[in-house]
Write an enzyme that holds these catalytic residues in place. Structure first.
Site, PDB file in Angstrom:
ATOM      1  N   GLU A  15      -6.738 -27.152  60.787  1.00 35.67           N
ATOM      2  CA  GLU A  15      -5.796 -26.547  61.863  1.00 35.67           C
ATOM      3  C   GLU A  15      -5.990 -27.242  63.256  1.00 35.67           C
ATOM      4  O   GLU A  15      -7.004 -27.764  63.406  1.00 35.67           O
ATOM      5  CB  GLU A  15      -6.123 -25.075  61.743  1.00 35.67           C
ATOM      6  CG  GLU A  15      -5.350 -24.244  62.893  1.00 35.67           C
ATOM      7  CD  GLU A  15      -4.017 -24.070  62.442  1.00 35.67           C
ATOM      8  OE1 GLU A  15      -3.075 -24.931  62.611  1.00 35.67           O
ATOM      9  OE2 GLU A  15      -3.473 -23.071  62.170  1.00 35.67           O
ATOM     10  N   LYS A  21     -10.611 -21.172  70.666  1.00 39.45           N
ATOM     11  CA  LYS A  21     -10.773 -20.365  71.987  1.00 39.45           C
ATOM     12  C   LYS A  21     -11.588 -19.292  71.425  1.00 39.45           C
ATOM     13  O   LYS A  21     -10.949 -18.239  71.064  1.00 39.45           O
ATOM     14  CB  LYS A  21      -9.424 -19.954  72.240  1.00 39.45           C
ATOM     15  CG  LYS A  21      -8.657 -21.192  72.710  1.00 39.45           C
ATOM     16  CD  LYS A  21      -7.270 -20.440  73.351  1.00 39.45           C
ATOM     17  CE  LYS A  21      -6.440 -21.757  74.025  1.00 39.45           C
ATOM     18  NZ  LYS A  21      -5.142 -21.203  74.258  1.00 39.45           N
ATOM     19  N   PHE A  69      -3.860 -22.229  78.633  1.00 39.99           N
ATOM     20  CA  PHE A  69      -2.829 -22.720  77.794  1.00 39.99           C
ATOM     21  C   PHE A  69      -2.875 -24.253  77.925  1.00 39.99           C
ATOM     22  O   PHE A  69      -3.009 -24.965  79.094  1.00 39.99           O
ATOM     23  CB  PHE A  69      -1.602 -22.180  78.376  1.00 39.99           C
ATOM     24  CG  PHE A  69      -0.378 -22.466  77.318  1.00 39.99           C
ATOM     25  CD1 PHE A  69      -0.008 -21.470  76.442  1.00 39.99           C
ATOM     26  CD2 PHE A  69       0.480 -23.635  77.390  1.00 39.99           C
ATOM     27  CE1 PHE A  69       1.007 -21.495  75.495  1.00 39.99           C
ATOM     28  CE2 PHE A  69       1.271 -23.774  76.653  1.00 39.99           C
ATOM     29  CZ  PHE A  69       1.681 -22.807  75.626  1.00 39.99           C
ATOM     30  N   ARG A 115       3.976 -32.361  73.960  1.00 44.05           N
ATOM     31  CA  ARG A 115       3.567 -32.967  72.519  1.00 44.05           C
ATOM     32  C   ARG A 115       3.133 -34.331  72.518  1.00 44.05           C
ATOM     33  O   ARG A 115       2.169 -34.708  71.674  1.00 44.05           O
ATOM     34  CB  ARG A 115       4.591 -32.484  71.345  1.00 44.05           C
ATOM     35  CG  ARG A 115       4.227 -32.764  70.143  1.00 44.05           C
ATOM     36  CD  ARG A 115       5.079 -32.525  69.054  1.00 44.05           C
ATOM     37  NE  ARG A 115       5.440 -30.883  69.028  1.00 44.05           N
ATOM     38  CZ  ARG A 115       4.958 -30.033  68.317  1.00 44.05           C
ATOM     39  NH1 ARG A 115       3.801 -30.448  67.510  1.00 44.05           N
ATOM     40  NH2 ARG A 115       5.099 -28.852  68.467  1.00 44.05           N
TER      41      ARG A 115
END
Length: 97
Positions: free
Chosen positions: A20, A52, A73, A86
């Protein structure tokens, strides 16, 4: 989580490592473990680039974590916000003005 393309491989008795990019609340990962668990894998393991821990809402055994980060964020290195950021080569924290 919505499954768009299913897993076509038989994972019965096999070791499965979920890779992930980021785990924050852990809800998606929990659902994925539940879904894959119904297919009788030999074992399930989680590997993530970013974790996180302050935002984690469910207990997960994440065995491989490259970096723990604060509950900010972030964008870059494949992570985006509204389809932007990205392509950045590094990871950045989004700061509100």
């Amino acid at each position: 989580m919505k499954e768009v393309i299913g897993l076509n491989e038989d994972i019965s008795g096999r070791t499965v490592v979920i890779v992930e990019d980021i785990v924050d609340t852990g809800q998606t990962m929990k659902r994925m473990l539940e879904t894959l668990g119904t297919r009788n894998p030999g074992s399930l393991h989680i590997c993530t680039l970013l974790l996180k821990p302050e935002k984690l809402q469910v207990p997960l055994n994440i065995e491989y974590v490259a970096m723990e980060i604060p509950n900010d964020f972030i964008v870059g290195y494949g992570l985006d916000y509204d389809q932007q950021g990205r392509q950045l080569r590094d990871i950045y924290t989004v700061v509100e003005p």
